[in-house]
Design a protein around this motif. Structure first.
Motif, mmCIF file in Angstrom:
data_model
loop_
_atom_site.group_PDB
_atom_site.id
_atom_site.type_symbol
_atom_site.label_atom_id
_atom_site.label_comp_id
_atom_site.label_asym_id
_atom_site.label_seq_id
_atom_site.Cartn_x
_atom_site.Cartn_y
_atom_site.Cartn_z
ATOM 1 N N PRO A 249 0.823 -1.211 0.000
ATOM 2 C CA PRO A 249 0.000 0.000 0.000
ATOM 3 C C PRO A 249 0.854 1.257 0.000
ATOM 4 O O PRO A 249 2.079 1.213 0.171
ATOM 5 N N SER A 250 0.198 2.407 -0.160
ATOM 6 C CA SER A 250 0.878 3.697 -0.075
ATOM 7 C C SER A 250 1.500 3.873 1.300
ATOM 8 O O SER A 250 0.868 3.592 2.325
ATOM 9 N N LEU A 251 2.735 4.356 1.338
ATOM 10 C CA LEU A 251 3.458 4.549 2.591
ATOM 11 C C LEU A 251 3.607 6.016 2.977
ATOM 12 O O LEU A 251 4.268 6.329 3.966
ATOM 13 N N LEU A 252 2.994 6.923 2.204
ATOM 14 C CA LEU A 252 3.099 8.350 2.473
ATOM 15 C C LEU A 252 1.730 8.993 2.395
ATOM 16 O O LEU A 252 0.899 8.603 1.572
ATOM 17 N N ALA A 253 1.512 10.011 3.235
ATOM 18 C CA ALA A 253 0.254 10.746 3.203
ATOM 19 C C ALA A 253 0.494 12.199 3.588
ATOM 20 O O ALA A 253 1.468 12.526 4.278
ATOM 21 N N MET A 254 -0.416 13.067 3.136
ATOM 22 C CA MET A 254 -0.417 14.476 3.515
ATOM 23 C C MET A 254 -1.653 14.753 4.358
ATOM 24 O O MET A 254 -2.681 14.089 4.206
ATOM 25 N N HIS A 255 -1.553 15.759 5.232
ATOM 26 C CA HIS A 255 -2.704 16.072 6.072
ATOM 27 C C HIS A 255 -2.653 17.521 6.529
ATOM 28 O O HIS A 255 -1.586 18.087 6.763
ATOM 29 N N GLN A 256 -3.846 18.128 6.633
ATOM 30 C CA GLN A 256 -4.034 19.392 7.315
ATOM 31 C C GLN A 256 -5.132 19.216 8.343
ATOM 32 O O GLN A 256 -6.089 18.451 8.118
ATOM 33 N N ARG A 257 -4.984 19.899 9.492
ATOM 34 C CA ARG A 257 -5.949 19.725 10.585
ATOM 35 C C ARG A 257 -7.365 19.956 10.115
ATOM 36 O O ARG A 257 -7.653 20.883 9.354
#
Length: 362
Positions: A249-257
């Motif tokens: 699976p994907s091992l990276l992600a982006m996030h904003q609160r």
């Protein structure tokens, strides 16, 4: 001017190491040239069996000072206001070691209590007053952020908890919010005990420990571990996959609160190159770079499309930091890569076997 290394010099260097003072690194010509180089990067390094060090380097990865570590190190936190840095033992760690990176001298070593251990990472508050360290309770892996007063001999003054088990990396945002990569794994030493029920999360805490936000990924076997932010509001998180060996699976992600996680994209065979593990991450306005020492590679993603743009081999790919718009990548083979965007890179040899992470002095 040629610098001769005499027996007396060797004795002085050994004496300096035994006293907790870093030995200046010698192979760069005369001492005056060395003195002109300013510290820019710090990382832990491995020089042989039971020979672990923290290395203070210039902005190009060329070493200036080295200090011996009691055991293998992992992450490094930096407080430019104090000229201090703290190296954290690799999990389950027994120590954190504070040193003056401007002089290469030991400040103090803090040992974990009998029922606690360090998870390998920490960060200073934006004003340099507090040092936050990821810690765990040995019997339960209960997650703790230890709070140390850097202006009062690093006395421990608080513990933030109640957010999950197995925290790994903690970073700090511009507004002082703490972001914790909560791995969700209960371990005995380094042996996982709860893979079927693990609950990882990306957790946001106030400096007082108030839970502000907490999000996870669709697959609970993606243990959230390593973090970075883009200098603004976006957090990048890198995962270690603890599920089926044949799945990628994907091992990276982006996030904003306040928003959902956004996984980054690559083909399964490309994710396979990372061998289920992301070590270090950094981001510029346009690009995201992530390394995998287990996969002997690093990748560059478009921050705007979330797509993998370039995947490159690098033996024991380790730390990555940014310098303006340029990435600087370390490796256990001693190579240092300089790259601003996909398609072009240059490299030098630092002759330092860097470990998983680098920290930049800003």
């Amino acid at each position: 001017m040629q610098l001769m290394v005499t027996d007396k010099t060797r004795r002085n260097l050994l004496k300096a190491a035994l006293l907790g003072m870093a030995a200046p690194v010698l192979p760069f010509g005369c001492a005056s040239n060395r003195a002109l180089r300013e510290p820019g990067l710090i990382g832990c390094s491995i020089h042989g069996r039971d020979d672990f060090q923290v290395t203070i380097a210039d902005e190009f990865g060329q070493p200036i000072y080295r200090l011996p570590l009691p055991a293998r190190g992992h992450g490094v936190a930096i407080a430019p206001q104090l000229g201090h840095a703290a190296a954290f033992a690799r999990r389950p760690g027994e120590f954190l070691m504070v040193f003056d990176y401007t002089k290469g001298t030991l400040v103090q070593t803090i040992k974990a209590s009998n029922r606690r251990h360090f998870y390998g990472h920490g960060v200073y508050s934006n004003d340099g007053h507090w040092l936050y360290a990821t810690e765990g309770e040995r019997a339960t892996s209960r997650g703790i952020i230890g709070v140390y007063d850097a202006r009062n001999q690093y006395q421990k003054v608080d513990e933030l908890t109640g957010f999950g088990i197995g925290p790994h990396e903690v970073i700090i945002m511009q507004d002082g919010t703490l972001v914790v990569g909560v791995g969700g794994v209960h371990t005995d030493g380094r042996t996982p005990l709860n893979l079927s029920t693990m609950e990882p999360s990306l957790t946001y805490l106030s400096p007082e420990g108030e839970l502000l936000d907490q999000v996870g990924l669709a697959d609970h076997h993606l243990s959230i571990r390593h973090l970075a932010h883009d200098g603004n509001k976006t957090v990048l998180c890198g995962q270690q996959y603890r599920g089926k060996p044949e799945a990628y699976p994907s091992l990276l992600a982006m996030h904003q609160r306040g928003q959902p996680m956004i996984p980054l994209h690559a083909e399964p065979e490309q994710w396979a190159r990372f061998n289920h593990y992301i070590a270090s991450i950094a981001a510029t306005n346009d690009w995201i770079l992530a390394t995998s020492p287990r996969g002997n590679c690093y990748g560059i993603w478009s921050k705007h499309s979330g797509e993998l743009v370039e995947l490159l081999p690098l033996p024991d790919a380790s730390g990555v930091v940014t310098n303006g718009r340029e990435f600087r990548v370390s490796s256990g083979s001693g190579k240092v890569i300089f790259q601003s965007q996909p398609g072009g890179k240059r490299q030098i040899n630092s002759n330092i076997p860097w470990d998983n992470h680098w920290s930049a002095i800003h």
